[in-house]
Design a protein around this motif. Structure first.
Motif, PDB file in Angstrom:
ATOM      1  N   ALA A  77       0.825  -1.212   0.000  1.00 23.96           N
ATOM      2  CA  ALA A  77       0.000   0.000   0.000  1.00 23.96           C
ATOM      3  C   ALA A  77       0.859   1.263   0.000  1.00 23.96           C
ATOM      4  O   ALA A  77       0.634   2.183  -0.793  1.00 23.96           O
ATOM      5  CB  ALA A  77      -0.936  -0.008   1.206  1.00 23.96           C
ATOM      6  N   SER A  78       1.864   1.307   0.869  1.00 20.05           N
ATOM      7  CA  SER A  78       2.705   2.506   0.948  1.00 20.05           C
ATOM      8  C   SER A  78       3.553   2.658  -0.309  1.00 20.05           C
ATOM      9  O   SER A  78       3.816   3.786  -0.761  1.00 20.05           O
ATOM     10  CB  SER A  78       3.603   2.441   2.189  1.00 20.05           C
ATOM     11  N   TYR A  79       3.976   1.545  -0.903  1.00 21.32           N
ATOM     12  CA  TYR A  79       4.764   1.605  -2.134  1.00 21.32           C
ATOM     13  C   TYR A  79       3.933   2.184  -3.272  1.00 21.32           C
ATOM     14  O   TYR A  79       4.395   3.064  -4.017  1.00 21.32           O
ATOM     15  CB  TYR A  79       5.278   0.217  -2.502  1.00 21.32           C
ATOM     16  N   LEU A  80       2.708   1.711  -3.418  1.00 22.08           N
ATOM     17  CA  LEU A  80       1.836   2.231  -4.474  1.00 22.08           C
ATOM     18  C   LEU A  80       1.500   3.693  -4.246  1.00 22.08           C
ATOM     19  O   LEU A  80       1.449   4.494  -5.186  1.00 22.08           O
ATOM     20  CB  LEU A  80       0.552   1.405  -4.546  1.00 22.08           C
ATOM     21  N   GLU A  81       1.291   4.065  -3.009  1.00 25.24           N
ATOM     22  CA  GLU A  81       0.990   5.457  -2.674  1.00 25.24           C
ATOM     23  C   GLU A  81       2.137   6.365  -3.120  1.00 25.24           C
ATOM     24  O   GLU A  81       1.909   7.448  -3.688  1.00 25.24           O
ATOM     25  CB  GLU A  81       0.779   5.588  -1.162  1.00 25.24           C
ATOM     26  N   ALA A  82       3.373   5.918  -2.910  1.00 26.77           N
ATOM     27  CA  ALA A  82       4.537   6.740  -3.228  1.00 26.77           C
ATOM     28  C   ALA A  82       4.886   6.727  -4.709  1.00 26.77           C
ATOM     29  O   ALA A  82       5.516   7.668  -5.204  1.00 26.77           O
ATOM     30  CB  ALA A  82       5.737   6.268  -2.411  1.00 26.77           C
ATOM     31  N   ASN A  83       4.473   5.673  -5.425  1.00 27.30           N
ATOM     32  CA  ASN A  83       4.928   5.515  -6.809  1.00 27.30           C
ATOM     33  C   ASN A  83       3.780   5.443  -7.823  1.00 27.30           C
ATOM     34  O   ASN A  83       4.013   5.094  -8.980  1.00 27.30           O
ATOM     35  CB  ASN A  83       5.763   4.234  -6.925  1.00 27.30           C
ATOM     36  N   ILE A 114      -9.975  -4.526 -10.451  1.00 26.73           N
ATOM     37  CA  ILE A 114      -9.280  -3.245 -10.317  1.00 26.73           C
ATOM     38  C   ILE A 114      -9.957  -2.217 -11.207  1.00 26.73           C
ATOM     39  O   ILE A 114     -10.122  -2.441 -12.409  1.00 26.73           O
ATOM     40  CB  ILE A 114      -7.793  -3.389 -10.709  1.00 26.73           C
ATOM     41  N   LYS A 115     -10.322  -1.093 -10.616  1.00 23.65           N
ATOM     42  CA  LYS A 115     -11.006  -0.043 -11.356  1.00 23.65           C
ATOM     43  C   LYS A 115     -10.086   0.554 -12.423  1.00 23.65           C
ATOM     44  O   LYS A 115      -8.870   0.473 -12.334  1.00 23.65           O
ATOM     45  CB  LYS A 115     -11.491   1.049 -10.406  1.00 23.65           C
ATOM     46  N   SER A 116     -10.692   1.186 -13.413  1.00 19.10           N
ATOM     47  CA  SER A 116      -9.932   1.739 -14.536  1.00 19.10           C
ATOM     48  C   SER A 116      -9.205   3.009 -14.123  1.00 19.10           C
ATOM     49  O   SER A 116      -9.431   3.568 -13.048  1.00 19.10           O
ATOM     50  CB  SER A 116     -10.871   2.043 -15.704  1.00 19.10           C
ATOM     51  N   LYS A 121      -7.032   7.692  -7.649  1.00 19.57           N
ATOM     52  CA  LYS A 121      -6.104   6.786  -6.976  1.00 19.57           C
ATOM     53  C   LYS A 121      -6.731   6.232  -5.703  1.00 19.57           C
ATOM     54  O   LYS A 121      -6.563   5.046  -5.397  1.00 19.57           O
ATOM     55  CB  LYS A 121      -4.814   7.531  -6.641  1.00 19.57           C
ATOM     56  N   ASP A 122      -7.457   7.076  -4.977  1.00 16.08           N
ATOM     57  CA  ASP A 122      -8.062   6.626  -3.723  1.00 16.08           C
ATOM     58  C   ASP A 122      -9.043   5.482  -3.952  1.00 16.08           C
ATOM     59  O   ASP A 122      -9.220   4.630  -3.080  1.00 16.08           O
ATOM     60  CB  ASP A 122      -8.773   7.789  -3.031  1.00 16.08           C
ATOM     61  N   ASP A 123      -9.681   5.474  -5.127  1.00 13.78           N
ATOM     62  CA  ASP A 123     -10.616   4.389  -5.436  1.00 13.78           C
ATOM     63  C   ASP A 123      -9.893   3.131  -5.906  1.00 13.78           C
ATOM     64  O   ASP A 123     -10.246   2.017  -5.525  1.00 13.78           O
ATOM     65  CB  ASP A 123     -11.597   4.834  -6.533  1.00 13.78           C
ATOM     66  N   ALA A 124      -8.882   3.313  -6.763  1.00 21.74           N
ATOM     67  CA  ALA A 124      -8.244   2.168  -7.415  1.00 21.74           C
ATOM     68  C   ALA A 124      -7.145   1.519  -6.579  1.00 21.74           C
ATOM     69  O   ALA A 124      -6.939   0.306  -6.664  1.00 21.74           O
ATOM     70  CB  ALA A 124      -7.680   2.597  -8.766  1.00 21.74           C
ATOM     71  N   LEU A 125      -6.426   2.317  -5.779  1.00 23.05           N
ATOM     72  CA  LEU A 125      -5.304   1.766  -5.029  1.00 23.05           C
ATOM     73  C   LEU A 125      -5.716   0.606  -4.119  1.00 23.05           C
ATOM     74  O   LEU A 125      -5.041  -0.429  -4.105  1.00 23.05           O
ATOM     75  CB  LEU A 125      -4.601   2.872  -4.235  1.00 23.05           C
ATOM     76  N   PRO A 126      -6.793   0.721  -3.347  1.00 24.95           N
ATOM     77  CA  PRO A 126      -7.192  -0.422  -2.513  1.00 24.95           C
ATOM     78  C   PRO A 126      -7.517  -1.678  -3.325  1.00 24.95           C
ATOM     79  O   PRO A 126      -7.303  -2.798  -2.854  1.00 24.95           O
ATOM     80  CB  PRO A 126      -8.433   0.095  -1.771  1.00 24.95           C
ATOM     81  N   ASP A 127      -8.013  -1.478  -4.561  1.00 27.07           N
ATOM     82  CA  ASP A 127      -8.291  -2.627  -5.430  1.00 27.07           C
ATOM     83  C   ASP A 127      -7.005  -3.367  -5.778  1.00 27.07           C
ATOM     84  O   ASP A 127      -6.963  -4.603  -5.776  1.00 27.07           O
ATOM     85  CB  ASP A 127      -8.962  -2.174  -6.729  1.00 27.07           C
ATOM     86  N   VAL A 129      -4.167  -3.349  -4.099  1.00 25.29           N
ATOM     87  CA  VAL A 129      -3.667  -4.005  -2.887  1.00 25.29           C
ATOM     88  C   VAL A 129      -4.421  -5.309  -2.639  1.00 25.29           C
ATOM     89  O   VAL A 129      -3.818  -6.350  -2.352  1.00 25.29           O
ATOM     90  CB  VAL A 129      -3.802  -3.070  -1.669  1.00 25.29           C
ATOM     91  N   ALA A 130      -5.731  -5.263  -2.782  1.00 24.66           N
ATOM     92  CA  ALA A 130      -6.543  -6.467  -2.548  1.00 24.66           C
ATOM     93  C   ALA A 130      -6.208  -7.560  -3.553  1.00 24.66           C
ATOM     94  O   ALA A 130      -6.125  -8.747  -3.196  1.00 24.66           O
ATOM     95  CB  ALA A 130      -8.022  -6.117  -2.622  1.00 24.66           C
ATOM     96  N   ASN A 131      -6.003  -7.174  -4.811  1.00 25.74           N
ATOM     97  CA  ASN A 131      -5.689  -8.160  -5.837  1.00 25.74           C
ATOM     98  C   ASN A 131      -4.324  -8.797  -5.581  1.00 25.74           C
ATOM     99  O   ASN A 131      -4.172 -10.024  -5.709  1.00 25.74           O
ATOM    100  CB  ASN A 131      -5.705  -7.504  -7.218  1.00 25.74           C
ATOM    101  N   VAL A 132      -3.340  -7.988  -5.210  1.00 21.90           N
ATOM    102  CA  VAL A 132      -2.003  -8.511  -4.924  1.00 21.90           C
ATOM    103  C   VAL A 132      -2.048  -9.471  -3.738  1.00 21.90           C
ATOM    104  O   VAL A 132      -1.471 -10.568  -3.777  1.00 21.90           O
ATOM    105  CB  VAL A 132      -1.012  -7.361  -4.662  1.00 21.90           C
ATOM    106  N   HIS A 133      -2.729  -9.069  -2.666  1.00 25.47           N
ATOM    107  CA  HIS A 133      -2.845  -9.945  -1.498  1.00 25.47           C
ATOM    108  C   HIS A 133      -3.549 -11.256  -1.862  1.00 25.47           C
ATOM    109  O   HIS A 133      -3.144 -12.339  -1.402  1.00 25.47           O
ATOM    110  CB  HIS A 133      -3.606  -9.238  -0.379  1.00 25.47           C
ATOM    111  N   TRP A 134      -4.583 -11.168  -2.695  1.00 30.24           N
ATOM    112  CA  TRP A 134      -5.321 -12.374  -3.115  1.00 30.24           C
ATOM    113  C   TRP A 134      -4.424 -13.298  -3.921  1.00 30.24           C
ATOM    114  O   TRP A 134      -4.371 -14.513  -3.657  1.00 30.24           O
ATOM    115  CB  TRP A 134      -6.538 -11.945  -3.932  1.00 30.24           C
ATOM    116  N   GLN A 135      -3.702 -12.748  -4.888  1.00 29.67           N
ATOM    117  CA  GLN A 135      -2.821 -13.585  -5.694  1.00 29.67           C
ATOM    118  C   GLN A 135      -1.735 -14.236  -4.844  1.00 29.67           C
ATOM    119  O   GLN A 135      -1.430 -15.424  -5.002  1.00 29.67           O
ATOM    120  CB  GLN A 135      -2.170 -12.755  -6.811  1.00 29.67           C
ATOM    121  N   MET A 136      -1.160 -13.470  -3.933  1.00 29.76           N
ATOM    122  CA  MET A 136      -0.097 -14.026  -3.103  1.00 29.76           C
ATOM    123  C   MET A 136      -0.618 -15.086  -2.143  1.00 29.76           C
ATOM    124  O   MET A 136       0.087 -16.054  -1.833  1.00 29.76           O
ATOM    125  CB  MET A 136       0.606 -12.899  -2.336  1.00 29.76           C
TER     126      MET A 136
END
Length: 291
Positions: A77-83, A114-116, A121-127, A129-136
């Motif tokens: 989450a923090s990585y995506l927020e910064a980049n 994941i939203k388009s 960013k506030d809408d899509a970023l949590p998506d 994160v959720a997708n990455v956690h799910w895949q992992m």
């Protein structure tokens, strides 16, 4: 080296070795198991190229599961927020979005979508994160996930937060392999970038000068024999001139189907394999250069 628990069925004398033939004539060495203490050396001397898996082969599984993966899970989450605004991150997010759409079309359940890009960013970023956690959580090895993980690990390695780890026997043996004229390549589900980061930022040195090249899932799935044929073509050798070292049975099966020689690497902490007795097994790379 393990030569026990072999299912004896049919033997022929081939190239001064007693060989167990498994649905193939002894002239096809790739589908046979050497029944002597010289089996490892016989195969090793025939190989021009050594192809290595990483997790459980060069590097302890614990390093991946207890260091690399938790770093991504805890910092995504923090990585995506910064980049978020960087071009490479936007590109990989788009790949993750397409992967989620494909997963849904293929019938996977509870896929985090994941939203388009038109959404904030506030809408899509949590998506994301959720997708990455799910895949992992499913231990998936999609190219898009591995690419994002690679970006994150790059920052961690270069800042010194993470140091790569290999077994103690790896560097000394690879140095000897180079002296013997062997070409050494890596084939891992981790991205090429992640491979180079791991081997270039080791606690005990830099492995990259000993490696001739890298392959990842952009070449193809490690479950498919065609992926191994592509590698042989890329490094310009016949499949029978490649020795593949792995701890994963389905990878061993696919490589052997392609005509590669295969050794199963049995390291502490690796999962037991149901059919390891169908392969020559080694517990250390030192077996490759034993006299």
């Amino acid at each position: 080296m393990n030569y026990q628990n072999i299912q004896f069925s049919l033997f022929f004398l081939c190239e001064d070795q007693f060989v167990l033939v498994t649905n193939s004539w002894c002239s096809n060495w790739n589908f046979a198991i050497a029944m002597s203490a010289n089996g490892v050396q016989d195969v090793f001397h025939k190989a021009k190229v050594i192809l290595l898996d990483i997790e459980g082969t060069t590097t302890p599984i614990d390093f991946v599961t207890k260091t690399l993966f938790p770093y991504v899970s805890e910092n995504i989450a923090s990585y995506l927020e910064a980049n978020w605004s960087s071009e490479e991150i936007q590109h990989v997010i788009n790949e993750l979005r397409k992967q989620a759409e494909c997963d849904t079309e293929e019938g996977l359940k509870n896929v985090p979508m994941i939203k388009s890009f038109v959404d904030s960013k506030d809408d899509a970023l949590p998506d994301v994160v959720a997708n990455v956690h799910w895949q992992m959580s499913l231990n998936r090895k999609t190219t898009s996930l591995k690419k994002l993980q690679g970006f994150m690990w790059k920052d961690a390695y270069e800042s010194g937060l993470i140091k790569g780890v290999v077994y103690d026997d790896v560097i000394p043996v690879l140095e000897k392999l180079k002296i013997k004229g062997k070409r050494i390549y890596i084939y891992s589900s981790g991205s090429v970038q992640a491979q180079k980061l791991l081997f270039g930022h080791l606690e005990n040195g830099n492995l990259l000068p000993l490696l001739d090249g890298h392959f990842d899932t952009t070449t193809g799935s490690k479950k498919q024999s065609n992926s191994y044929l592509k590698i042989a073509k890329k490094v310009i050798v016949d499949p029978g001139e490649v020795l593949f070292l792995t701890d994963v049975e389905y990878e061993a099966d696919a490589a052997r189907e392609a005509g590669f020689h295969v050794f199963i690497v049995v390291r502490p902490g690796n999962k037991p394999l149901a059919n390891a007795d169908q392969y020559i097994t080694i517990e250390t790379f030192k077996d490759l250069v034993a006299q």
